[in-house]
Design an enzyme around this catalytic site. Structure first.
Site, short mmCIF file in Angstrom:
data_model
loop_
_atom_site.label_atom_id
_atom_site.label_comp_id
_atom_site.label_asym_id
_atom_site.label_seq_id
_atom_site.Cartn_x
_atom_site.Cartn_y
_atom_site.Cartn_z
N ASP A 1 1.22 -11.03 2.03
CA ASP A 1 0.68 -9.67 2.09
C ASP A 1 -0.77 -9.68 1.64
OD1 ASP A 1 1.51 -6.52 1.94
OD2 ASP A 1 0.12 -7.03 0.33
N TYR B 1 -8.52 -6.22 -0.50
CA TYR B 1 -8.30 -7.34 -1.42
C TYR B 1 -9.32 -8.46 -1.24
CZ TYR B 1 -3.56 -5.28 -1.67
OH TYR B 1 -2.48 -4.44 -1.80
N LYS C 1 -3.74 -4.54 5.62
CA LYS C 1 -3.84 -3.08 5.48
C LYS C 1 -5.28 -2.63 5.72
CE LYS C 1 -0.67 -3.63 1.57
NZ LYS C 1 -1.12 -4.99 1.18
N HIS D 1 -3.42 1.93 4.28
CA HIS D 1 -3.28 1.56 2.86
C HIS D 1 -3.00 2.76 1.95
CE1 HIS D 1 -4.70 -1.78 -0.10
NE2 HIS D 1 -3.70 -1.10 -0.61
#
Length: 330
Positions: A62, A67, A97, A130
């Site tokens: 994931d 990120y 996302k 997200h």
């Protein structure tokens, strides 16, 4: 005792980790996935951790544009293929996302293509909105400036998400941090329903309402922050109830939390940079919690870790009612 719902066989992939059906297209979702949100973010550490996770048997990774780990994930998966750890990229379920600043109808397709370029992949298995909010288009920013937060054009964005699936850029599409109200709004306009809702979920934030709603609507739930999330105060890992159960079971507190999530019929993404912890976190499928364990866990005080104020900078003013953006739901 609660039992997993929608679990299917492994189909020759990673027999240690069961899978859950989700949506109409693509492959099932592995019950345990590896998370890559890390602060501070050190690319080499994340790349090595993803590779270690694949080595011990994880088959779901994931990531997210926010990120900044997509490139590391792609490189780790490619390395795993080169080394024969996995037979091919198709063996790994990859989720990414789209952040709030990308959540605009005309930016969805460019955003997934940018993510795919970083991942060095032709498709992702799951693409998620997200957060149920938008921000001023531009760079990925966390926290978001309060004056930049905007309501989400849900209909326009979801149409573009559906196009991602029709074009084969995403095998499944879904959402993250959506409440039942937001999901109802989405289901009212969706031609392709969301396959997954990824939400904060663990014994200290049990999400009973979301679980029941999603089960009724055929939406699979994936738990993020399954071990309570970052920070000095952790209501999961410091729980006396879970500690008592862990000692009686001969398991770690983390394993008790993860097993509890699995027995709610949800999958999860869990993060660690330590190989022994990475391996331990997937060793939850050959034992069960008792009815008494479930009863004790059901009485744990509930506290949500991440709210809308956590994604906004503390200064400045917003023209949007934060209650419309928040994700707290008992």
């Amino acid at each position: 005792m609660a039992s997993p719902a929608g679990r299917v066989g492994t189909g020759g992939r990673c027999p240690e980790i069961p899978e859950f059906l989700a949506g109409a297209g693509g492959r099932p979702v592995p019950a345990v996935g590896f998370g890559t949100a890390s602060s501070p973010f050190v690319e080499e550490e994340v790349r090595a951790a993803v590779l270690a996770a694949l080595e011990v048997g994880y088959r779901h990774v994931d990531t997210a544009s926010l990120y900044r780990s997509e490139r590391a994930v792609g490189e780790a998966v490619a390395e795993a293929v080169r080394r024969g750890i996995v037979a091919s990229r198709e063996e790994v379920f990859v989720t990414t996302k789209m952040w709030c600043s990308q959540s605009h109808p005309d930016l969805v397709l460019p955003s997934i293509r940018e993510s795919l370029q970083k991942l060095q992949m032709e498709y992702v298995d799951l693409y998620l909105i997200h957060w149920p909010a938008a921000a001023k288009p531009g760079k990925l920013e966390f926290p978001i400036k309060r004056e930049d937060i905007m309501p989400l054009d849900l209909s326009g964005v979801w149409r573009a998400m559906e196009e991602c699936q029709r074009l084969g850029l995403a095998r499944k599409i879904g959402v993250s941090n959506f409440t039942t109200t937001k999901l109802q709004d989405l289901l009212a306009i969706a031609e392709i329903p969301p396959a997954v809702n990824q939400v904060e979920m663990n014994p200290s934030w049990q999400q009973k309402k979301i679980i029941e709603f999603c089960k009724d609507k055929g939406i699979h739930v994936t738990a993020c922050s399954p071990l309570g999330g970052p920070g000095m105060s952790n209501a999961v890992l410091q729980s006396e109830v879970l500690e008592e159960i862990s000692k009686a079971r001969g398991k770690s507190v983390a394993q008790i939390s993860l097993r509890w999530i699995y027995e709610q019929g949800a999958s999860m993404v869990v993060k660690s940079l330590k190989r022994e912890r990475i391996k331990e976190n997937m060793e939850i499928f050959d034992w069960e919690l008792s009815d008494e364990d479930h009863s004790k866990i059901s009485q744990i005080p509930q506290h949500k870790k991440v709210t809308v104020t956590d994604i906004l900078s503390p200064d400045g003013a917003s023209s949007v009612d934060h209650a419309e953006l928040d994700v707290i739901e008992m």
